[in-house]
Design a protein around this motif. Sequence first.
Motif, PDB file in Angstrom:
ATOM      1  N   VAL A  54      -4.489 -11.691 -18.844  1.00 11.71           N
ATOM      2  CA  VAL A  54      -3.569 -11.304 -17.770  1.00 11.71           C
ATOM      3  C   VAL A  54      -4.023 -11.929 -16.453  1.00 11.71           C
ATOM      4  O   VAL A  54      -5.207 -11.898 -16.097  1.00 11.71           O
ATOM      5  N   THR A  55      -3.077 -12.497 -15.717  1.00 10.87           N
ATOM      6  CA  THR A  55      -3.399 -13.151 -14.447  1.00 10.87           C
ATOM      7  C   THR A  55      -2.774 -12.409 -13.267  1.00 10.87           C
ATOM      8  O   THR A  55      -1.859 -11.604 -13.426  1.00 10.87           O
ATOM      9  N   LYS A  56      -3.278 -12.697 -12.101  1.00  6.19           N
ATOM     10  CA  LYS A  56      -2.817 -12.055 -10.871  1.00  6.19           C
ATOM     11  C   LYS A  56      -1.383 -12.435 -10.551  1.00  6.19           C
ATOM     12  O   LYS A  56      -0.983 -13.594 -10.707  1.00  6.19           O
ATOM     13  N   ASP A  57      -0.626 -11.450 -10.108  1.00  5.72           N
ATOM     14  CA  ASP A  57       0.742 -11.667  -9.645  1.00  5.72           C
ATOM     15  C   ASP A  57       0.733 -11.485  -8.124  1.00  5.72           C
ATOM     16  O   ASP A  57       0.633 -10.358  -7.635  1.00  5.72           O
ATOM     17  N   PRO A  58       0.839 -12.572  -7.351  1.00  2.94           N
ATOM     18  CA  PRO A  58       0.752 -12.466  -5.888  1.00  2.94           C
ATOM     19  C   PRO A  58       1.789 -11.518  -5.285  1.00  2.94           C
ATOM     20  O   PRO A  58       1.494 -10.818  -4.304  1.00  2.94           O
ATOM     21  N   ALA A  59       2.988 -11.493  -5.868  1.00  6.38           N
ATOM     22  CA  ALA A  59       4.037 -10.625  -5.314  1.00  6.38           C
ATOM     23  C   ALA A  59       3.662  -9.155  -5.468  1.00  6.38           C
ATOM     24  O   ALA A  59       3.857  -8.345  -4.557  1.00  6.38           O
ATOM     25  N   ALA A  60       3.114  -8.779  -6.638  1.00  6.50           N
ATOM     26  CA  ALA A  60       2.701  -7.391  -6.857  1.00  6.50           C
ATOM     27  C   ALA A  60       1.487  -7.062  -5.990  1.00  6.50           C
ATOM     28  O   ALA A  60       1.406  -5.983  -5.383  1.00  6.50           O
ATOM     29  N   ALA A  61       0.528  -7.992  -5.912  1.00  8.11           N
ATOM     30  CA  ALA A  61      -0.687  -7.766  -5.133  1.00  8.11           C
ATOM     31  C   ALA A  61      -0.379  -7.583  -3.650  1.00  8.11           C
ATOM     32  O   ALA A  61      -1.072  -6.821  -2.952  1.00  8.11           O
ATOM     33  N   LYS A  62       0.654  -8.236  -3.180  1.00 11.76           N
ATOM     34  CA  LYS A  62       1.025  -8.148  -1.763  1.00 11.76           C
ATOM     35  C   LYS A  62       1.471  -6.734  -1.390  1.00 11.76           C
ATOM     36  O   LYS A  62       1.429  -6.343  -0.221  1.00 11.76           O
ATOM     37  N   LEU A  63       1.879  -5.946  -2.394  1.00 11.00           N
ATOM     38  CA  LEU A  63       2.335  -4.575  -2.136  1.00 11.00           C
ATOM     39  C   LEU A  63       1.173  -3.605  -1.921  1.00 11.00           C
ATOM     40  O   LEU A  63       1.387  -2.469  -1.500  1.00 11.00           O
ATOM     41  N   LEU A  64      -0.038  -4.033  -2.233  1.00 13.89           N
ATOM     42  CA  LEU A  64      -1.196  -3.168  -2.027  1.00 13.89           C
ATOM     43  C   LEU A  64      -1.443  -2.936  -0.539  1.00 13.89           C
ATOM     44  O   LEU A  64      -1.222  -3.838   0.285  1.00 13.89           O
ATOM     45  N   PRO A  65      -1.919  -1.769  -0.182  1.00 16.27           N
ATOM     46  CA  PRO A  65      -2.322  -1.548   1.215  1.00 16.27           C
ATOM     47  C   PRO A  65      -3.392  -2.555   1.624  1.00 16.27           C
ATOM     48  O   PRO A  65      -4.223  -2.957   0.809  1.00 16.27           O
ATOM     49  N   ALA A  66      -3.393  -2.935   2.883  1.00 15.09           N
ATOM     50  CA  ALA A  66      -4.330  -3.946   3.364  1.00 15.09           C
ATOM     51  C   ALA A  66      -5.780  -3.557   3.099  1.00 15.09           C
ATOM     52  O   ALA A  66      -6.611  -4.406   2.758  1.00 15.09           O
ATOM     53  N   GLY A  67      -6.089  -2.287   3.227  1.00 13.11           N
ATOM     54  CA  GLY A  67      -7.460  -1.832   3.014  1.00 13.11           C
ATOM     55  C   GLY A  67      -7.927  -2.036   1.586  1.00 13.11           C
ATOM     56  O   GLY A  67      -9.089  -2.391   1.350  1.00 13.11           O
ATOM     57  N   VAL A  68      -7.027  -1.823   0.643  1.00 14.85           N
ATOM     58  CA  VAL A  68      -7.371  -2.021  -0.767  1.00 14.85           C
ATOM     59  C   VAL A  68      -7.571  -3.503  -1.054  1.00 14.85           C
ATOM     60  O   VAL A  68      -8.507  -3.893  -1.762  1.00 14.85           O
ATOM     61  N   ARG A  69      -6.689  -4.321  -0.505  1.00 13.13           N
ATOM     62  CA  ARG A  69      -6.845  -5.772  -0.702  1.00 13.13           C
ATOM     63  C   ARG A  69      -8.169  -6.245  -0.121  1.00 13.13           C
ATOM     64  O   ARG A  69      -8.845  -7.100  -0.700  1.00 13.13           O
ATOM     65  N   ALA A  70      -8.568  -5.671   0.991  1.00 16.31           N
ATOM     66  CA  ALA A  70      -9.807  -6.102   1.645  1.00 16.31           C
ATOM     67  C   ALA A  70     -11.035  -5.732   0.815  1.00 16.31           C
ATOM     68  O   ALA A  70     -11.964  -6.548   0.684  1.00 16.31           O
ATOM     69  N   ARG A  71     -11.050  -4.532   0.263  1.00 18.64           N
ATOM     70  CA  ARG A  71     -12.231  -4.139  -0.516  1.00 18.64           C
ATOM     71  C   ARG A  71     -12.177  -4.662  -1.946  1.00 18.64           C
ATOM     72  O   ARG A  71     -13.189  -4.744  -2.630  1.00 18.64           O
ATOM     73  N   GLY A  72     -10.986  -5.013  -2.436  1.00 20.00           N
ATOM     74  CA  GLY A  72     -10.860  -5.660  -3.742  1.00 20.00           C
ATOM     75  C   GLY A  72     -11.092  -4.770  -4.941  1.00 20.00           C
ATOM     76  O   GLY A  72     -11.414  -5.268  -6.027  1.00 20.00           O
ATOM     77  N   ALA A 275       2.897  -0.884  -5.683  1.00 17.38           N
ATOM     78  CA  ALA A 275       2.132  -2.002  -6.253  1.00 17.38           C
ATOM     79  C   ALA A 275       1.844  -1.772  -7.727  1.00 17.38           C
ATOM     80  O   ALA A 275       1.982  -2.692  -8.557  1.00 17.38           O
ATOM     81  N   VAL A 276       1.450  -0.554  -8.093  1.00 15.96           N
ATOM     82  CA  VAL A 276       1.144  -0.264  -9.488  1.00 15.96           C
ATOM     83  C   VAL A 276       2.395  -0.317 -10.344  1.00 15.96           C
ATOM     84  O   VAL A 276       2.385  -0.821 -11.467  1.00 15.96           O
ATOM     85  N   ARG A 277       3.509   0.179  -9.810  1.00 17.62           N
ATOM     86  CA  ARG A 277       4.779   0.068 -10.548  1.00 17.62           C
ATOM     87  C   ARG A 277       5.135  -1.397 -10.784  1.00 17.62           C
ATOM     88  O   ARG A 277       5.531  -1.783 -11.889  1.00 17.62           O
ATOM     89  N   ALA A 278       4.996  -2.226  -9.774  1.00 17.30           N
ATOM     90  CA  ALA A 278       5.282  -3.654  -9.924  1.00 17.30           C
ATOM     91  C   ALA A 278       4.367  -4.281 -10.965  1.00 17.30           C
ATOM     92  O   ALA A 278       4.795  -5.146 -11.749  1.00 17.30           O
ATOM     93  N   ALA A 279       3.120  -3.838 -11.017  1.00 20.81           N
ATOM     94  CA  ALA A 279       2.171  -4.378 -11.990  1.00 20.81           C
ATOM     95  C   ALA A 279       2.568  -4.005 -13.411  1.00 20.81           C
ATOM     96  O   ALA A 279       2.521  -4.846 -14.325  1.00 20.81           O
ATOM     97  N   VAL A 280       2.953  -2.746 -13.633  1.00 19.61           N
ATOM     98  CA  VAL A 280       3.382  -2.327 -14.974  1.00 19.61           C
ATOM     99  C   VAL A 280       4.612  -3.118 -15.401  1.00 19.61           C
ATOM    100  O   VAL A 280       4.688  -3.599 -16.548  1.00 19.61           O
ATOM    101  N   ASN A 281       5.559  -3.291 -14.501  1.00 20.48           N
ATOM    102  CA  ASN A 281       6.770  -4.040 -14.854  1.00 20.48           C
ATOM    103  C   ASN A 281       6.467  -5.515 -15.095  1.00 20.48           C
ATOM    104  O   ASN A 281       7.126  -6.162 -15.926  1.00 20.48           O
TER     105      ASN A 281
END
Length: 314
Positions: A54-72, A275-281
Motif C-alpha cells: 500500500v502506498t501513500k495517497d497525497p489527497a487523503a494525507a492532506k486531510l490530516l490535521p497539520a499537527g499529525v502530519r508534522a509528527r508523522g 482523512a481516515v474515511r478517505a483512506a478506507v475508501n
Amino acid sequence: MTTSTPRATALRAAALLATAALALTACGSGDPSDGTGPAAATARIPTTDVVSGVTKDPAAAKLLPAGVRARGSLSLASSVGSPPSATYLPDGRTLAGQDIDFADAVGRVLGVRIKREVAGFEAILPALGSGKYDLGTGNFGVTDERRRTIDFVTYVNDGQGFAAREDSPLRKVTSLRQLCGLTVATGAGTTFETTLEENAHLCKEAGKQPYDVRTYAEQGALWISLQQGRSDVVMSTINGLRYAVRQQPGLRFLNEFKRLDVGFAFKKGTPLAPAVRAAVNRLKKDGTYARILKKWGTGPSAIATSRISPPEVK
C-alpha cells in the motif's frame, strides 16, 4: 491404549483455545515470552502480507490535521482478543488480525506511522475521550448510544450472533425470548451485554424464567463455560463466532441476530475522521480492502463505502 470420546476431544480443544485466549487478554500484565503464549491455538492464523504494498495517497494525507502530519504518527489503542479481529501469532508478540491489517493499511495510505499500544476492550473508549490515544480498534460496533460520546469511521459490517453446543435444541435465535430460562455467556462491556440487559424484561412479560447473563473478560473462559455446560449459548460477534466454531469440535454457529457497522473509534469531534474515511475508501478502490477480507474469511462483512458515525443499523 485409551480412546477419546467426542466430548473429551471437544473439551480439550476448548481448553487449548482458552489457554491461548487467557494469555492474550492478560497481555497487559504478563510477559508474552514466559511460555504461556498461544502458539498451538494460533497455528491456523493466516500470515499473508496484504498491506506492505500500500502506498501513500497525497489527497487523503492532506486531510490530516497539520499537527499529525508534522509528527508523522498516530497513536492507536488496540484490543486484542481472538481472531479474526486481533490476536497474537505463535511468537506471543506479533499481532495479527483484520483490525491490525486495516489500521496498518490506513497508516500507509496517510503516510504516517501507527504507534500501537495494546489496551483492554473496556478501557479504550474512555481513554479516547481523555485524549490518551488518537484512535482505537476493537471490532467496535457503531451504536446510537456510543455515538453520543465517540466518533467512528466505518470499515466493515459485523454484528451480533449466537453459537451453542451441537447437542443444543436451539437452531436459530430470532427473538431473545427464546433464551428465557437459559444461561447466556458473552463478553464484558460489549454491545451484547447491553442488548441482553436492555431486553431482560421480555421474559418476565412472557411469564417465563429470565435468562442468566454471565460475562467474561476473556474469550477462552467464555468458550470453556459453553463446552462444560455452565452456559447454554454464547452471544458474540458474527465473524468471531464463525471463526471459533471452526476451531472447536462439538460447537455450532446458530445464526446472525443483528448486523452492526464496525468502525475505528475516536474522541467525539475528532478532526481525523475525514482523512481516515478517505483512506478506507482508497483501500477499497485499489483492491487492498478486498484482499484483507479474503485473508480473514470475512467477505460478507464488506461495506459499500466508509462513513463517519452513521446511525445504528436497526
